[in-house]
Enzyme design. Structure first.
Site, PDB file in Angstrom:
ATOM      1  N   THR A 141      43.615 -38.693  -2.231  1.00  0.00           N
ATOM      2  CA  THR A 141      43.760 -37.671  -1.893  1.00  0.00           C
ATOM      3  C   THR A 141      42.397 -38.001  -0.856  1.00  0.00           C
ATOM      4  O   THR A 141      42.892 -37.313   0.465  1.00  0.00           O
ATOM      5  CB  THR A 141      43.220 -36.803  -2.716  1.00  0.00           C
ATOM      6  OG1 THR A 141      43.450 -36.436  -4.264  1.00  0.00           O
ATOM      7  CG2 THR A 141      42.703 -35.585  -1.889  1.00  0.00           C
ATOM      8  N   GLY A 143      35.906 -19.945   1.240  1.00  0.00           N
ATOM      9  CA  GLY A 143      34.901 -20.357   0.484  1.00  0.00           C
ATOM     10  C   GLY A 143      34.150 -21.517   1.454  1.00  0.00           C
ATOM     11  O   GLY A 143      34.719 -21.954   2.865  1.00  0.00           O
ATOM     12  N   HIS A 168      13.300 -48.613  18.054  1.00  0.00           N
ATOM     13  CA  HIS A 168      13.147 -47.702  19.442  1.00  0.00           C
ATOM     14  C   HIS A 168      14.371 -47.895  20.101  1.00  0.00           C
ATOM     15  O   HIS A 168      14.283 -48.965  20.981  1.00  0.00           O
ATOM     16  CB  HIS A 168      11.656 -47.971  19.720  1.00  0.00           C
ATOM     17  CG  HIS A 168      11.844 -46.540  21.294  1.00  0.00           C
ATOM     18  ND1 HIS A 168      11.613 -44.759  20.432  1.00  0.00           N
ATOM     19  CD2 HIS A 168      11.927 -46.415  22.463  1.00  0.00           C
ATOM     20  CE1 HIS A 168      11.653 -44.386  22.230  1.00  0.00           C
ATOM     21  NE2 HIS A 168      11.272 -45.691  22.215  1.00  0.00           N
TER      22      HIS A 168
END
Ligand SMILES: Cc1cc2nc3c(=O)[nH]c(=O)nc-3n(C[C@H](O)[C@H](O)[C@H](O)COP(=O)(O)OP(=O)(O)OC[C@H]3O[C@@H](n4cnc5c(N)ncnc54)[C@H](O)[C@@H]3O)c2cc1C
Length: 466
Positions: free
Chosen positions: A40, A180, A445
């Site tokens: 799948t 859904g 950073h």
């Protein structure tokens, strides 16, 4: 000579199990009924959906964000046929990758439907009807799952589709109604909304994304509404009338009451998935299943029948590719006499929308229900330098740490690239980190991951940038 191991199903559970078993010296074969390997996930799940999410997100960025960064491209347009080809190429590359790995690891592949004729015997029925019986010491069932259906609403994969049809629509529907508001519904709803469909999502519960931390889910719900997705919560679809040119969808309050009829060009049924064991012959050999049709296994993935094991979507636990993979490795190692093991407390979960949601460990609701005391550290992406310059300031990081020991119990990220960032939290939790451990770890950073460090600092109320 019999095989040491035959795996039935070549999804992420089955193919990873076969590779690990071959690495450990087992003579291994895989039986797969589809034409291509990868199950799948690679054929109609994770991979094609992420291709469509990637392409549609870039399209939306080109349309709405590029100009803000000084990039002029004119008005972009969608060539859906080419986009579907791009998706198929991604699938093709991935499934061929599995075939290559099988060859490399000397794993034999049998194309056909596998049935366990008896312990140690797997019958393979090829598409032309020919059968052969293979002998093996052990069998691992990795047959995965199938789409859950709504009674009386027949999926034709054209107008009433499952996720499989929704990944292959030949044109953008004017109106798409999704049944859904789980991960698949929201991911595919995002894809088609970006490509121009009017999307309405009908959800039985009073909130979206069941199982996800409620604070995260409710902020995300508002973001999706801002993006143009519409929702009908606490509602159920009972009938889809296909007789006319447009579909007439009957929607009722979940608790019962007056129904309304809505029009749609396509209805996507995305109410979940169910374990798939059809044709495996489990009844014949007496393999036990639970009341939800999942094969029952013990902590070593053993069924009640000696020599027969099961992993992945076909057993209990989150229906996720990486959970199936971990189980595949664990069962292969157990069969080789090693101590294969999966830590179910640290299985990340990602929703690949924009922004993404990624989480690992417990939600606040789960900790409250279990009466576990916890501290919360939160940090918003509006205060993260990289998010500011990237124009991706939506969302936040939330860390839940044990009130007594400071051990990290859950990490929830709503934000751009959350799926890539959650790996850090998973590693930290696997090593039993405290929030202080994360807070004292130097983060590069400027990166979005600094928001994780800051949320960890915020557990002890000492975030620097907020
Ligand atoms: C649209 C969509 C998006 C998804 N996105 C994600 C995601 O982003 N991340 C994530 O982690 N998970 C995602 N999932 C879930 C993920 O695909 C599954 O959790 C995963 O594929 C389960 O792996 P598995 O090996 O258990 O079974 P599967 O991948 O379902 O593979 C089972 C295989 O067994 C074969 N088979 C079945 N019966 C037989 C038989 N009798 N004989 C021979 N072969 C048989 C099937 O043909 C299939 O190839 C998604 C699912 C869908 C539908």
């Amino acid at each position: 000579m019999p095989y040491d191991l035959i795996v039935i199903g070549s999804g992420p559970g089955g193919y990873v199990c076969a590779i690990r078993a071959a690495q450990l010296g087992m003579k291994t074969a895989v039986v797969e009924k589809w034409a291509t390997l990868g199950g799948t996930c690679l054929n109609v799940g994770c991979i094609p959906s992420k291709a469509m999410l990637n392409a549609s997100e870039l399209y939306e960025e080109a349309e709405h964000k590029f100009a803000d960064m000084g990039i002029k491209v004119g008005k972009p347009s969608v060539d859906l046929a080419a986009m579907l080809k791009y998706k198929e190429a991604g699938v093709d590359g991935n499934v061929k990758g599995v075939a290559y790995l099988f060859k490399k690891n000397k794993i034999e592949t049998f194309h056909g439907t596998g049935r366990i004729a008896a312990p140690g015997k797997v019958e393979v029925k090829a598409d032309d009807g020919k059968t052969q019986v293979l002998e093996t010491k052990n069998i691992v069932i990795a047959t995965g799952s199938d789409v859950a259906r709504l009674p009386g609403i027949a999926i034709d994969e054209k107008r009433i589709v499952s996720s499989t049809g929704a990944l292959d629509l030949p044109s953008v529907p004017k109106k798409l109604l999704i049944v859904g508001a789980g991960i698949i519904g929201l991911e595919l709803g995002s894809v088609w909304r970006r490509l121009g469909a009017e999307v309405l999502i009908v959800e039985f519960l009073d909130h979206i994304l069941p199982g996800i931390d409620r604070e995260v889910a409710s902020q995300f719900h508002r973001m999706l509404q801002k993006q143009g997705l519409s929702f009908k919560l606490s509602s159920k679809v009972t009938v889809v009338d296909t007789s006319g040119k447009t579909l007439k969808v009957k929607v009722e309050p979940a608790a019962g009451g007056a129904a309304e009829t809505l029009e749609a060009d396509v209805v996507l049924v995305a109410i979940g998935r169910v374990p798939y064991t059809e044709g495996l012959g489990l009844e014949g050999i007496g393999v036990q299943k639970d009341n939800r049709g999942r094969i029952t296994v013990d902590a070593h993935y053993r069924t009640n029948v000696a020599g027969v094991y099961a992993i992945g979507d076909v057993i209990a636990g989150p229906m996720l590719a990486h959970k199936a993979e971990e189980e595949g490795v664990a069962v292969a190692e157990i069969l080789a006499g090693q101590a294969g093991h999966v830590n179910y407390d640290v299985i990340p979960n990602v929703v690949y929308t924009y922004p993404e949601i990624a989480s690992v460990g417990k939600t606040e609701e789960e900790l409250k229900a279990a009466n576990v005391g916890y501290n919360v550290g939160k940090f918003p992406f509006t205060a993260n330098g990289r998010a500011k310059v990237n124009l991706t300031t939506e969302g936040f990081v939330k860390i839940l740490a044990d009130a007594k020991t400071d051990r990290v119990l859950g990490v929830h990220i709503l934000g751009a690239d959350a799926g890539n960032m959650i790996g850090e939290a998973a590693v930290a939790m696997e090593f039993g980190a405290s929030s202080e451990d994360i807070a004292r770890t130097c983060h590069a950073h400027p990166t979005l991951t600094e928001a994780i460090k800051e949320a960890a600092l915020a557990v002890a109320k000492r975030a620097i940038n907020f």
